[in-house]
Design an enzyme around this catalytic site. Structure first.
Site, PDB file in Angstrom:
ATOM      1  N   GLY A  54     -35.824 -13.673   7.855  1.00 53.73           N
ATOM      2  CA  GLY A  54     -35.324 -12.704   8.688  1.00 53.73           C
ATOM      3  C   GLY A  54     -35.756 -12.772   9.921  1.00 53.73           C
ATOM      4  O   GLY A  54     -36.166 -13.651  10.506  1.00 53.73           O
TER       5      GLY A  54
ATOM      6  N   GLU B 254     -39.718 -17.171   7.433  1.00 56.66           N
ATOM      7  CA  GLU B 254     -38.774 -17.995   7.975  1.00 56.66           C
ATOM      8  C   GLU B 254     -37.817 -17.229   9.073  1.00 56.66           C
ATOM      9  O   GLU B 254     -36.964 -16.281   8.532  1.00 56.66           O
ATOM     10  CB  GLU B 254     -37.933 -18.564   6.933  1.00 56.66           C
ATOM     11  CG  GLU B 254     -38.552 -19.491   6.046  1.00 56.66           C
ATOM     12  CD  GLU B 254     -38.874 -20.812   6.292  1.00 56.66           C
ATOM     13  OE1 GLU B 254     -38.430 -20.970   7.556  1.00 56.66           O
ATOM     14  OE2 GLU B 254     -39.847 -21.440   5.925  1.00 56.66           O
TER      15      GLU B 254
ATOM     16  N   ASP C 274     -30.604  -7.984   1.202  1.00 62.63           N
ATOM     17  CA  ASP C 274     -30.255  -6.992   2.246  1.00 62.63           C
ATOM     18  C   ASP C 274     -29.353  -6.059   1.465  1.00 62.63           C
ATOM     19  O   ASP C 274     -28.204  -6.385   0.730  1.00 62.63           O
ATOM     20  CB  ASP C 274     -29.759  -7.532   3.603  1.00 62.63           C
ATOM     21  CG  ASP C 274     -29.132  -6.684   4.608  1.00 62.63           C
ATOM     22  OD1 ASP C 274     -30.279  -6.661   5.515  1.00 62.63           O
ATOM     23  OD2 ASP C 274     -28.577  -5.815   4.372  1.00 62.63           O
TER      24      ASP C 274
HETATM   25  P1  NAD Z   1     -34.043  -8.370   9.433  1.00 63.32           P
HETATM   26  O1  NAD Z   1     -35.423  -8.764   9.617  1.00 63.32           O
HETATM   27  O2  NAD Z   1     -33.802  -7.337   9.943  1.00 63.32           O
HETATM   28  O3  NAD Z   1     -34.203  -8.189   7.854  1.00 63.32           O
HETATM   29  C1  NAD Z   1     -34.400  -9.324   7.000  1.00 63.32           C
HETATM   30  C2  NAD Z   1     -34.769  -8.443   5.520  1.00 63.32           C
HETATM   31  O4  NAD Z   1     -35.971  -7.911   5.713  1.00 63.32           O
HETATM   32  C3  NAD Z   1     -33.717  -7.625   5.008  1.00 63.32           C
HETATM   33  O5  NAD Z   1     -33.713  -7.563   3.696  1.00 63.32           O
HETATM   34  C4  NAD Z   1     -34.240  -6.352   5.460  1.00 63.32           C
HETATM   35  O6  NAD Z   1     -33.716  -5.087   4.639  1.00 63.32           O
HETATM   36  C5  NAD Z   1     -35.676  -6.453   5.326  1.00 63.32           C
HETATM   37  N1  NAD Z   1     -36.649  -5.649   6.138  1.00 63.32           N
HETATM   38  C6  NAD Z   1     -36.193  -5.141   7.150  1.00 63.32           C
HETATM   39  N2  NAD Z   1     -37.302  -4.286   7.693  1.00 63.32           N
HETATM   40  C7  NAD Z   1     -38.294  -4.487   6.849  1.00 63.32           C
HETATM   41  C8  NAD Z   1     -39.915  -4.169   6.541  1.00 63.32           C
HETATM   42  N3  NAD Z   1     -40.227  -3.306   7.585  1.00 63.32           N
HETATM   43  N4  NAD Z   1     -40.510  -4.543   5.725  1.00 63.32           N
HETATM   44  C9  NAD Z   1     -39.992  -5.242   4.661  1.00 63.32           C
HETATM   45  N5  NAD Z   1     -38.788  -5.750   4.804  1.00 63.32           N
HETATM   46  C10 NAD Z   1     -37.802  -5.288   5.667  1.00 63.32           C
HETATM   47  O7  NAD Z   1     -33.403  -9.673   9.588  1.00 63.32           O
HETATM   48  P2  NAD Z   1     -31.721  -9.655   9.562  1.00 63.32           P
HETATM   49  O8  NAD Z   1     -31.228  -9.102  10.992  1.00 63.32           O
HETATM   50  O9  NAD Z   1     -31.239  -9.218   8.328  1.00 63.32           O
HETATM   51  O10 NAD Z   1     -31.416 -11.175   9.415  1.00 63.32           O
HETATM   52  C11 NAD Z   1     -31.210 -11.867  10.599  1.00 63.32           C
HETATM   53  C12 NAD Z   1     -32.409 -12.642  11.072  1.00 63.32           C
HETATM   54  O11 NAD Z   1     -32.903 -13.472  10.140  1.00 63.32           O
HETATM   55  C13 NAD Z   1     -32.107 -13.430  12.225  1.00 63.32           C
HETATM   56  O12 NAD Z   1     -33.276 -13.070  13.355  1.00 63.32           O
HETATM   57  C14 NAD Z   1     -32.165 -14.882  11.797  1.00 63.32           C
HETATM   58  O13 NAD Z   1     -32.542 -15.834  12.726  1.00 63.32           O
HETATM   59  C15 NAD Z   1     -33.104 -14.812  10.722  1.00 63.32           C
HETATM   60  N6  NAD Z   1     -32.953 -15.836   9.702  1.00 63.32           N
HETATM   61  C16 NAD Z   1     -33.788 -16.866   9.638  1.00 63.32           C
HETATM   62  C17 NAD Z   1     -33.554 -18.004   8.744  1.00 63.32           C
HETATM   63  C18 NAD Z   1     -34.780 -19.075   8.704  1.00 63.32           C
HETATM   64  O14 NAD Z   1     -34.696 -19.742   7.553  1.00 63.32           O
HETATM   65  N7  NAD Z   1     -35.508 -19.446   9.705  1.00 63.32           N
HETATM   66  C19 NAD Z   1     -32.588 -17.924   7.974  1.00 63.32           C
HETATM   67  C20 NAD Z   1     -31.762 -16.830   7.999  1.00 63.32           C
HETATM   68  C21 NAD Z   1     -31.869 -15.976   8.649  1.00 63.32           C
END
Ligand code: NAD
Length: 524
Positions: A239, A261, A190
């Site tokens: 994410g 995940e 990120d």
């Molecule tokens: P997010 O989905 O917004 O972003 C995660 C990553 O994906 C970032 O690097 C972002 O830049 C990228 N991203 C966003 N849109 C994208 C697209 N269209 N194509 C490719 N990449 C894209 O999530 P967030 O808000 O950064 O993180 C929090 C979330 O992550 C929460 O929902 C949390 O529960 C989850 N999370 C899950 C785990 C797990 O192991 N299950 C661990 C940590 C966080």
């Protein structure tokens, strides 16, 4: 809650020169940058280059070239890099924690805990990888004259997309088994939290990881994601559930594998016989650890009607006494949310709940006096499925208390969600706790703990069910998912088909009796 005016000195290790060195490896041919800020103050720390599609293509080309040599390197030599890296990561844990803190705003206790994750993953796979990657003789269809061997091959170049809440753990730990298996990695962290993974890669290279093998590209997800996925041989994504669907769809179209995940709406069930002082302590960590920004954290607590008031009183008192503030020492119990945008999202969940009839038992407000993205530890009562925080992940220091009359009702309420990442069950009787755990629809269930026991058990796969994910990290599959299987089959002598002069009827007869023998004697 302790109120402390913002008096901060940035950690001494976080110098401008050091930050410039770290971001220098991020390709950004267009010259566009992103202002990476210190969360506690909102001050710009460094201009982070943003990678254009050509930069991403080049990163993959370089990684692919390096990967060929790396895959041909004996497993023992590959693993030796991680032995050295383990020592370096532990020795530099404080400097890593400094970076994690400046870029994420979490408190120091959580930052230092996060630094431990990659060494734990390295330790586990250092013991396990050689065996997992060794060819396995399975035996062929006809005893003695045939063999079949399962040969593990690296996928090639693995694309890793990581979130901001555990940038070092998700950026580095998920790369470790991929690299051990002989892959190259292209990581997209990120934008907000690119510094700690960049430092982790530098430490891996100091330990001997070949240059070029671990690439980093930066940018907003929708800008970088498509090119990254289109060039990757496998995608590891951590994410939100919404983004996970986008990634999964694209990976599916490209016919590559992916591990997703995703988010959770994790329940905690406290049984009547639980040790309530332990459960309250657990709930404080579950709800407010990492400022409520842990995917496996607790957003719903189910309590027996008979002991609801007792738990509520102790929990509200403990939450109200938390030391919440910005500091680069181990003092505060809770730090900041990651950004002002995220703080506004968390606030919108609380405001929506209150507007629809929920009661705030403590907290409920932003704290601009503590820093731009601070939000109070918040406990709600009367949350329903009509409220945003009743059904979707808030991902902040906000938790709702609910009563149950019977254990069956508690199970039904806990399972009444689209998510299935983690659950926490508390009981004085471990057998009863495990029996309850077996009824919860979740990839992880912790008995008498919130999440750490499951997450730190690196030998067991950990992932989500329902809308919380596909696949898992840790355990054997946490490494094997980064490999393809080649079925190497050898026929030592031609035995299929009728022998010269043997009619087909006779041949079929002998083949069918051979089948019976194979089963009876369990010949493999
Ligand atoms: P997010 O989905 O917004 O972003 C995660 C990553 O994906 C970032 O690097 C972002 O830049 C990228 N991203 C966003 N849109 C994208 C697209 N269209 N194509 C490719 N990449 C894209 O999530 P967030 O808000 O950064 O993180 C929090 C979330 O992550 C929460 O929902 C949390 O529960 C989850 N999370 C899950 C785990 C797990 O192991 N299950 C661990 C940590 C966080």
């Amino acid at each position: 809650m302790t109120l402390t005016p913002l008096e901060l000195t940035r950690p001494a290790s976080v110098t401008d020169a050091f930050l410039q060195q770290l971001v220098a490896r991020v390709p950004g041919s267009s010259g566009t940058t992103w202002k990476l800020t210190e969360v506690y103050t909102g001050d710009v720390l460094v201009e982070l280059p943003q990678s254009a599609p050509e930069d991403i293509e080049r990163a993959f080309a370089v990684a692919r070239e390096a990967q060929r040599k790396w895959a041909a390197t004996p497993v023992k030599e590959r693993l030796a890099v991680f032995k050295r890296a383990h020592t370096l990561f532990v020795d530099h844990a404080r400097a890593v924690a400094d970076l994690i803190q400046v870029e994420s705003g979490k408190n120091r206790r959580m930052a230092i805990e996060e630094t431990c994750d990659p060494p734990m993953v390295m330790s586990h796979y250092l013991k396990r990888a050689a065996r997992l990657l060794a060819p396995v003789k399975r035996g062929g269809p006809v005893p003695l004259v045939t063999t079949s061997t399962e040969v593990r091959q690296p996928k090639g170049v693995v694309g890793i997309i990581a979130p901001w809440n555990f940038p070092f753990a998700t950026g580095i730990s998920d790369a470790v088994p991929a690299l051990m298996a002989g892959n190259a990695v292209v990581l997209k962290p990120d934008n907000k939290t690119a510094l700690s993974p960049l430092y982790g890669i530098r430490l891996l290279e100091e330990a001997g990881l070949p240059e070029g093998l671990f690439q980093v590209v930066c940018g907003e997800g929708p800008d970088v994601g498509p090119t990254l996925i289109d060039h990757a041989d496998y995608v590891m994504f951590t994410g939100s559930t919404a983004t996970g669907r986008v990634i999964g769809e694209r990976a599916g179209r490209n016919l590559i594998g992916c591990c997703l995940e995703l988010g959770g709406k994790n329940p905690m069930i406290v049984l009547e016989d639980a040790d309530f002082s332990e459960a309250v302590r657990g709930a404080i960590f579950g709800a407010f650890g990492n400022t409520g920004q842990i995917c496996m954290h607790i957003e719903r607590i189910y309590l027996p009607e008979s002991r609801y008031e007792e738990f509520k009183k102790a929990f509200v008192a403990a939450a109200s006494a938390l030391d919440v503030r910005a500091a680069y020492d181990f003092g505060p119990d809770m730090g900041s949310l990651v950004s002002v945008d995220h703080m506004r999202r968390v606030k919108s969940h609380v405001d929506d709940a209150v507007a629809k009839g929920a009661t705030v038992l403590c907290g409920g407000k932003p704290r601009p006096d503590l820093g731009p993205a601070f939000f109070e530890p918040t406990i709600l009562e009367g949350v329903t499925a009509e409220m945003l925080c009743g059904v979707t992940e808030t991902f902040g220091p906000v938790v709702a208390l609910h009563k149950y009359r019977t254990v069956d009702e508690a199970v039904a309420l806990a399972n009444d969600t689209d998510y299935g990442l983690n659950a926490s069950v508390w009981s004085g009787d471990v057998v009863a706790g495990c029996a309850l755990a077996s009824r919860i629809e979740s990839g992880n269930v912790n008995v008498n703990d919130i999440l750490a026991t499951a997450y730190a058990a690196k030998g067991t796969p950990s992932g989500g069910v329902k809308n919380s994910g596909v696949g898992a990290r840790h355990g054997d599959q946490g490494l094997l998912k980064y490999t393809d299987v080649k079925n190497l089959a050898v026929l030592k002598k031609q035995v299929m088909g009728p022998r010269p002069g043997q009619g087909y009827e006779k041949y079929v007869e002998s083949m069918l009796s051979g089948l019976k023998m194979l089963r009876r004697f369990r010949i493999r």
